[in-house]
Design a protein around this motif. Structure first.
Motif, short mmCIF file in Angstrom:
data_model
loop_
_atom_site.label_atom_id
_atom_site.label_comp_id
_atom_site.label_asym_id
_atom_site.label_seq_id
_atom_site.Cartn_x
_atom_site.Cartn_y
_atom_site.Cartn_z
N GLN A 115 0.79 -1.23 0.00
CA GLN A 115 0.00 0.00 0.00
C GLN A 115 0.83 1.29 0.00
O GLN A 115 0.68 2.14 -0.87
CB GLN A 115 -0.93 -0.01 1.21
CG GLN A 115 -1.84 1.20 1.32
CD GLN A 115 -2.91 1.23 0.24
OE1 GLN A 115 -3.46 0.19 -0.11
NE2 GLN A 115 -3.16 2.38 -0.31
N LYS B 236 3.37 1.69 -2.97
CA LYS B 236 2.77 1.98 -4.29
C LYS B 236 2.28 3.41 -4.34
O LYS B 236 2.34 4.06 -5.38
CB LYS B 236 1.70 0.96 -4.66
CG LYS B 236 0.40 1.01 -3.90
CD LYS B 236 -0.60 0.05 -4.55
CE LYS B 236 -1.84 -0.16 -3.73
NZ LYS B 236 -2.83 -0.99 -4.40
N ARG C 208 0.06 -11.95 5.99
CA ARG C 208 -0.75 -11.49 7.12
C ARG C 208 -0.94 -12.61 8.13
O ARG C 208 -1.27 -13.73 7.75
CB ARG C 208 -2.13 -11.01 6.62
CG ARG C 208 -2.01 -9.96 5.54
CD ARG C 208 -3.35 -9.48 4.99
NE ARG C 208 -3.12 -8.56 3.88
CZ ARG C 208 -4.05 -7.98 3.14
NH1 ARG C 208 -5.31 -8.23 3.39
NH2 ARG C 208 -3.74 -7.17 2.16
N ARG D 53 -7.17 7.59 -2.86
CA ARG D 53 -6.43 7.86 -1.62
C ARG D 53 -6.46 9.34 -1.26
O ARG D 53 -6.62 10.20 -2.13
CB ARG D 53 -4.96 7.45 -1.77
CG ARG D 53 -4.70 6.22 -2.61
CD ARG D 53 -5.32 4.95 -2.05
NE ARG D 53 -4.94 3.81 -2.90
CZ ARG D 53 -5.39 2.58 -2.77
NH1 ARG D 53 -6.30 2.30 -1.85
NH2 ARG D 53 -4.97 1.62 -3.57
N1 ASP Z 1 -4.00 -2.41 0.12
C1 ASP Z 1 -5.30 -2.91 -0.17
C2 ASP Z 1 -5.38 -4.38 0.21
O1 ASP Z 1 -4.38 -5.06 0.29
C3 ASP Z 1 -5.63 -2.82 -1.63
C4 ASP Z 1 -5.71 -1.42 -2.12
O2 ASP Z 1 -6.43 -0.61 -1.52
O3 ASP Z 1 -5.10 -1.15 -3.15
O4 ASP Z 1 -6.45 -4.91 0.41
#
Ligand code: ASP
Length: 462
Positions: free
Chosen positions: A196, A199, A218, A365
């Motif tokens: 996240q 990127k 996770r 975002r």
């Molecule tokens: N980071 C989010 C997830 O892993 C995906 C995203 O919002 O791009 O679910």
């Protein structure tokens, strides 16, 4: 002699060829021995006639031996042809067999569906489990799906960029897996729950269109559709609004699954608000298929939007529902900035559901530091706490970060829908067991005293 792939044999009737592969089945009929030979491209029947110089070798060979076989491709007599099988109308008249490597007897039957075999045994011998037809198909389907998505993204000007695996914990709502640092005893890296933050920083860096086949790790409770590790097609785009990301991903998915021969129930994918989904289906991961759709293997995609941004914590505070880096919907930015109506603020989150699974999720975002700061303030972070959590993002956003948004698509959940599987581990090559044990290899395991010392760790033996 050059190797011919089994799928190419039908173009070589009358010719002498050499194939390499495994013995799928051996049927010894006394005078004659029949084989099914298998390589990555398929199966063909081989016959060893009484006069064949290969007869002696044929008698010794067992299932799953690796062999090189020379023979003549013959048309089968009409009455022996099996129209429903690959190469059912040809066979290989075997002239010579070389054993490249013998095989012990299989620890379990790999000729059929291995789903019913004990999980621990399958995991221990995963490399044999993967030889079975269903597992070969699942893993190849996964590769094909990724290939189509990659091709689409490259065609649309995306850049594939890797982000670090040893990183700082990012709040994705799960526990982190941590890695001790030898150079900094007592300090730890976290394995990424998703790329996240990196990127988003690539958007600050001006790449505009990023993607990655990203490993996400996770520490979650293991379930049928959840494991410690999964992969996602991770995408981020600059100068976009919700509809732009959704349209791009919709087109990518449609292109990929239709190229793979699947039918989509409704195009464009229906869009439904979280509230309506909960009222209509009682779930935001709903299944819109009829029984008939299910039989036909139809894929029913839908977008879910207008999720609440925050939910109450047990302690009476607020936390994010999906992603703390999201922007509220435009009409609710003021509420967020003023810290009002927190429970009513909707986020720009969009989830893609398919056949009852959440197959992806993303958002637009907060690209301005003050908006991200306001989100964290709602969640109780100010001053040093805020700085410690997201100081680096607030800093980066001060340097001309474009508006941006993206998505992560779960590869396993998408491939499960394409293969009709209900378990994540049926579409991963080397998944863990439900107890968190690695396939084939023996992890987690203890470290040696020397390793612990180097890392500055002491184990508190319970
Ligand atoms: N980071 C989010 C997830 O892993 C995906 C995203 O919002 O791009 O679910």
């Amino acid at each position: 002699m050059e190797r011919t792939l089994i799928r190419e044999l039908r173009e070589k009737v009358g010719e002498t060829v050499s194939i390499s592969g495994w013995v799928d089945v051996r049927r010894d009929q006394g005078k004659m021995v029949f084989f099914d030979f298998r390589d990555r491209s398929g199966l063909v029947q081989g016959v060893v006639l009484p006069s064949s110089p290969a007869m002696e070798a044929a008698k010794d060979i067992r299932n799953e031996y690796v062999v090189r076989v020379e023979g003549v491709v013959n048309k089968r007599p009409e009455k022996n042809a099996q129209a429903d099988r690959q190469n059912g109308d040809i066979e290989l008249e075997v002239k010579a067999i070389e054993i490249l490597n013998p095989s012990d007897a299989m620890p379990f039957d790999i000729s059929g569906d291995t789903a019913g075999i004990d999980e621990g045994v399958r995991a221990k011998y995963r490399y044999l489990d993967l030889r079975s037809k269903r597992m070969q198909k699942n893993i190849k389907t996964r590769s094909e799906f990724i290939q189509h998505c990659r091709e689409y993204l490259f065609k649309h000007d995306f850049t594939e960029i890797e982000t670090p695996l040893l990183t700082e914990s990012t709040p994705e709502g799960s526990r982190d897996f941590v890695v001790p640092s030898r150079l900094n005893p007592g300090k730890f890296y976290a394995l990424p729950q998703s790329p996240q933050q990196y990127k988003q920083l690539l958007m600050t860096a001006g790449f505009e269109r990023y993607f990655q086949i990203a490993r996400c790790i996770r520490d979650e409770d293991l379930r049928a559709d959840r494991g410690f590790e999964h992969s996602q097609i991770d995408v981020e785009m600059s100068f976009v609004e919700m509809e732009d990301v959704m349209a791009t991903i919709e087109e990518m998915i449609t292109t990929a699954v239709e190229a793979m021969g699947h039918t989509i129930k409704q195009k464009p994918f229906p869009r439904i608000s979280y509230k309506d989904a909960m009222e209509k289906y009682g779930s935001d991961k709903f299944d819109m298929r009829t029984e008939e759709d299910k039989e036909k293997g139809i894929l029913a995609y839908a977008w879910v939007v207008n999720f609440p941004f925050f939910e109450k914590t047990d302690g009476g505070g607020w936390t994010f529902t999906h992603n703390p880096f999201s922007m509220p919907i435009p009409e609710h930015i003021d509420w967020l900035m003023r810290g009002e109506n927190i429970g009513d603020i909707l986020t720009t989150q969009y989830d893609l559901v398919c056949n009852g699974y959440e197959s992806g999720g993303g958002s637009i975002r907060a690209h301005k530091p003050e908006i991200l700061e306001a989100t964290y303030k709602v969640m109780g972070f100010t001053g040093e706490d805020l700085e410690e959590k997201i100081g680096h993002m607030l800093q980066a956003f001060k340097y001309g970060t474009p508006p941006h948004g993206g998505i992560g698509l779960g590869i396993e959940r998408n491939v499960m829908n394409l293969t009709d599987e209900t378990m994540l581990r049926e579409v991963q090559a080397f998944p863990m067991t439900r107890g968190g044990q690695t396939a084939v290899m023996n992890a987690p395991k203890s470290l040696t005293d020397k390793q612990l010392k180097e890392l500055g760790l002491k184990i508190d033996k319970k």
